[in-house]
Design a protein around this motif. Sequence first.
Motif, PDB file in Angstrom:
ATOM      1  N   GLU A 122       0.845  -1.191   0.000  1.00 55.06           N
ATOM      2  CA  GLU A 122       0.000   0.000   0.000  1.00 55.06           C
ATOM      3  C   GLU A 122       0.888   1.251   0.000  1.00 55.06           C
ATOM      4  N   VAL A 123       0.603   2.151  -0.902  1.00 51.80           N
ATOM      5  CA  VAL A 123       1.370   3.388  -0.990  1.00 51.80           C
ATOM      6  C   VAL A 123       0.845   4.382   0.047  1.00 51.80           C
ATOM      7  N   GLU A 124       1.773   4.955   0.790  1.00 50.68           N
ATOM      8  CA  GLU A 124       1.409   5.990   1.759  1.00 50.68           C
ATOM      9  C   GLU A 124       2.306   7.197   1.575  1.00 50.68           C
ATOM     10  N   LEU A 125       1.703   8.356   1.619  1.00 52.97           N
ATOM     11  CA  LEU A 125       2.420   9.621   1.504  1.00 52.97           C
ATOM     12  C   LEU A 125       1.952  10.517   2.645  1.00 52.97           C
ATOM     13  N   VAL A 126       2.879  10.973   3.455  1.00 55.25           N
ATOM     14  CA  VAL A 126       2.508  11.795   4.602  1.00 55.25           C
ATOM     15  C   VAL A 126       3.351  13.058   4.611  1.00 55.25           C
ATOM     16  N   GLU A 127       2.659  14.185   4.589  1.00 53.87           N
ATOM     17  CA  GLU A 127       3.360  15.473   4.563  1.00 53.87           C
ATOM     18  C   GLU A 127       3.530  16.031   5.968  1.00 53.87           C
ATOM     19  N   PHE A 128       4.649  16.711   6.177  1.00 52.99           N
ATOM     20  CA  PHE A 128       4.929  17.394   7.435  1.00 52.99           C
ATOM     21  C   PHE A 128       5.518  18.762   7.123  1.00 52.99           C
ATOM     22  N   GLY A 129       5.412  19.660   8.077  1.00 50.73           N
ATOM     23  CA  GLY A 129       6.188  20.885   8.001  1.00 50.73           C
ATOM     24  C   GLY A 129       5.449  22.155   7.657  1.00 50.73           C
ATOM     25  N   GLY A 130       4.153  22.069   7.408  1.00 45.46           N
ATOM     26  CA  GLY A 130       3.413  23.286   7.123  1.00 45.46           C
ATOM     27  C   GLY A 130       3.335  24.189   8.343  1.00 45.46           C
ATOM     28  N   GLY A 131       2.852  25.391   8.128  1.00 47.49           N
ATOM     29  CA  GLY A 131       2.708  26.322   9.231  1.00 47.49           C
ATOM     30  C   GLY A 131       2.473  27.726   8.735  1.00 47.49           C
ATOM     31  N   SER A 132       2.574  28.666   9.666  1.00 44.61           N
ATOM     32  CA  SER A 132       2.368  30.077   9.346  1.00 44.61           C
ATOM     33  C   SER A 132       3.677  30.837   9.497  1.00 44.61           C
ATOM     34  N   VAL A 133       3.993  31.634   8.504  1.00 43.67           N
ATOM     35  CA  VAL A 133       5.201  32.451   8.547  1.00 43.67           C
ATOM     36  C   VAL A 133       4.894  33.817   7.968  1.00 43.67           C
ATOM     37  N   GLN A 134       5.764  34.753   8.257  1.00 38.70           N
ATOM     38  CA  GLN A 134       5.637  36.064   7.643  1.00 38.70           C
ATOM     39  C   GLN A 134       6.360  36.067   6.311  1.00 38.70           C
ATOM     40  N   ALA A 135       5.953  36.980   5.474  1.00 40.92           N
ATOM     41  CA  ALA A 135       6.601  37.123   4.172  1.00 40.92           C
ATOM     42  C   ALA A 135       8.105  37.295   4.355  1.00 40.92           C
ATOM     43  N   GLY A 136       8.840  36.611   3.492  1.00 40.63           N
ATOM     44  CA  GLY A 136      10.294  36.624   3.598  1.00 40.63           C
ATOM     45  C   GLY A 136      10.851  35.462   4.391  1.00 40.63           C
ATOM     46  N   GLY A 137       9.985  34.755   5.093  1.00 41.77           N
ATOM     47  CA  GLY A 137      10.420  33.629   5.907  1.00 41.77           C
ATOM     48  C   GLY A 137      10.588  32.361   5.103  1.00 41.77           C
ATOM     49  N   SER A 138      10.893  31.280   5.826  1.00 44.08           N
ATOM     50  CA  SER A 138      11.161  29.987   5.181  1.00 44.08           C
ATOM     51  C   SER A 138      10.394  28.880   5.876  1.00 44.08           C
ATOM     52  N   LEU A 139      10.110  27.846   5.121  1.00 43.32           N
ATOM     53  CA  LEU A 139       9.541  26.614   5.652  1.00 43.32           C
ATOM     54  C   LEU A 139      10.153  25.448   4.901  1.00 43.32           C
ATOM     55  N   SER A 197       6.095   5.510   1.366  1.00 45.87           N
ATOM     56  CA  SER A 197       6.305   4.081   1.532  1.00 45.87           C
ATOM     57  C   SER A 197       5.400   3.350   0.561  1.00 45.87           C
ATOM     58  N   GLY A 198       5.781   2.115   0.261  1.00 45.28           N
ATOM     59  CA  GLY A 198       4.913   1.263  -0.542  1.00 45.28           C
ATOM     60  C   GLY A 198       5.136   1.310  -2.043  1.00 45.28           C
ATOM     61  N   TYR A 199       6.130   2.038  -2.504  1.00 44.02           N
ATOM     62  CA  TYR A 199       6.438   2.019  -3.928  1.00 44.02           C
ATOM     63  C   TYR A 199       7.943   2.228  -4.083  1.00 44.02           C
ATOM     64  N   ALA A 200       8.430   2.026  -5.304  1.00 43.60           N
ATOM     65  CA  ALA A 200       9.871   2.107  -5.563  1.00 43.60           C
ATOM     66  C   ALA A 200      10.277   3.565  -5.739  1.00 43.60           C
ATOM     67  N   PHE A 201      10.712   4.166  -4.656  1.00 41.29           N
ATOM     68  CA  PHE A 201      11.027   5.598  -4.638  1.00 41.29           C
ATOM     69  C   PHE A 201      12.053   5.970  -5.697  1.00 41.29           C
ATOM     70  N   THR A 202      13.037   5.134  -5.915  1.00 43.56           N
ATOM     71  CA  THR A 202      14.102   5.471  -6.857  1.00 43.56           C
ATOM     72  C   THR A 202      13.798   5.030  -8.284  1.00 43.56           C
ATOM     73  N   SER A 203      12.592   4.569  -8.522  1.00 43.86           N
ATOM     74  CA  SER A 203      12.224   4.152  -9.876  1.00 43.86           C
ATOM     75  C   SER A 203      11.007   4.897 -10.407  1.00 43.86           C
ATOM     76  N   ASP A 204      10.453   5.773  -9.612  1.00 41.34           N
ATOM     77  CA  ASP A 204       9.205   6.414 -10.019  1.00 41.34           C
ATOM     78  C   ASP A 204       9.271   7.907  -9.690  1.00 41.34           C
ATOM     79  N   TRP A 205       8.177   8.593  -9.923  1.00 41.78           N
ATOM     80  CA  TRP A 205       8.134  10.036  -9.699  1.00 41.78           C
ATOM     81  C   TRP A 205       7.464  10.364  -8.374  1.00 41.78           C
ATOM     82  N   MET A 206       7.926  11.456  -7.790  1.00 41.29           N
ATOM     83  CA  MET A 206       7.298  12.023  -6.620  1.00 41.29           C
ATOM     84  C   MET A 206       7.249  13.528  -6.831  1.00 41.29           C
ATOM     85  N   ALA A 207       6.175  14.162  -6.448  1.00 39.99           N
ATOM     86  CA  ALA A 207       6.045  15.583  -6.758  1.00 39.99           C
ATOM     87  C   ALA A 207       5.343  16.333  -5.626  1.00 39.99           C
TER      88      ALA A 207
END
Length: 125
Positions: free
Chosen positions: A1-18, A25-35
Amino acid sequence: EVELVEFGGGSVQAGGSLRLSCETSGYAFTSDWMAWFRQAPGKSERVGVALYDGSRNKIHVRDSLEGRFTFSADTVKTTGYLQMDSLEPEDTGVYYCAAVSRGGDGFRPTTYRYWGRGTQVIVSS
């Protein structure tokens, strides 16, 4: 089973970074696309931001975001990272991770079979 879990969002002021992470998991990471895609508030369209072509070990960032956004891939952790610098209010939206290509344009959402639930990014002026 393919699973994709995002982390790291939040609120920042303009000019900041995230830094967003997409743990996969569940698929061939080095043989396929991720975007990374993003969906602006009130918009239905998901716009491609950056992609990793695992079969060629190539990274592509949307032209308009190059210089501010950087994509990196950890093939051991099968995780993709999106470093976003000099953020602007127009970068506000939900950021989604997508993977496993059906073929076609890597910056089109219809290319991908699997999606994460997304992580919210808010950039205030």
